[in-house]
Design a protein around this motif. Sequence first.
Motif, PDB file in Angstrom:
ATOM      1  N   LYS A 166      16.100  36.400 -19.198  1.00 23.92           N
ATOM      2  CA  LYS A 166      16.719  36.202 -20.598  1.00 23.92           C
ATOM      3  C   LYS A 166      18.024  35.789 -20.577  1.00 23.92           C
ATOM      4  CE  LYS A 166      13.507  39.536 -22.879  1.00 23.92           C
ATOM      5  NZ  LYS A 166      13.509  40.819 -23.639  1.00 23.92           N
ATOM      6  N   ASP A 170      18.034  32.127 -20.150  1.00 20.98           N
ATOM      7  CA  ASP A 170      17.590  31.406 -21.350  1.00 20.98           C
ATOM      8  C   ASP A 170      18.920  31.143 -22.089  1.00 20.98           C
ATOM      9  OD1 ASP A 170      14.991  31.045 -20.506  1.00 20.98           O
ATOM     10  OD2 ASP A 170      14.320  32.857 -21.254  1.00 20.98           O
ATOM     11  N   ASN A 210      17.817  41.840 -17.575  1.00 18.63           N
ATOM     12  CA  ASN A 210      16.796  40.708 -17.575  1.00 18.63           C
ATOM     13  C   ASN A 210      17.379  39.504 -17.355  1.00 18.63           C
ATOM     14  OD1 ASN A 210      14.927  38.785 -17.841  1.00 18.63           O
ATOM     15  ND2 ASN A 210      13.251  40.214 -18.893  1.00 18.63           N
TER      16      ASN A 210
END
Length: 200
Positions: free
Chosen positions: A184, A187, A181
């Motif tokens: 993610k 982040d 992902n």
Amino acid sequence: MAIQREHTDIRQRQIINAATNLICKYGSEHLTVKKIAAEVGISEAAIYCHFKSKKEILSFMLSHMEAILLHDISRDSIGSKAVTLESIDKVFRKHFSAIGKRKGISFQVIAEIISLGDWNLNRQAFQTIERYISCLKELLSEGIRNGVIRKDIDLDASATLLFTFIQGLLNIWALSEGRFNVIKKYDAIWKIYLGTIASL
């Protein structure tokens, strides 16, 4: 005349899309006008009605990629609101999402074109990257003016680091064929980067 222009635009997009697909499948060194024509379903002669050479196709492709990338991260993408860390984060999330939908193709194609070693194409690619970094600098600079980013950061270095982080993550994601992902992962890296630029 307008209909002819529209037809030309559509055909050019088809040629660019075909060239992009072929580069991602086989690499730029295997890209030929013959293969592009076969991918589009037209004759080689029809390709030359729109582009003089393979290099011109690649140059046009670079311009197309640049327009897409710069649109993603332009100051206009925030609108009339003041630039904040949250709005910058939102821009990059949207940017990663858009590139994800394009399967990371933009940076892959630029890297492939650079690998050909053509001086003019390399210069164009370099200028594309420079303009991309300038857009990042513009966002960071406004963040400094608004007091959300430290005034003592090296703006050039911070924008270049941000570009490296974006390009590197997307290259890894594309090479893994999208097996993780990307948002993610973004982040986690953004939090580390944020810790170095955020105003206290």
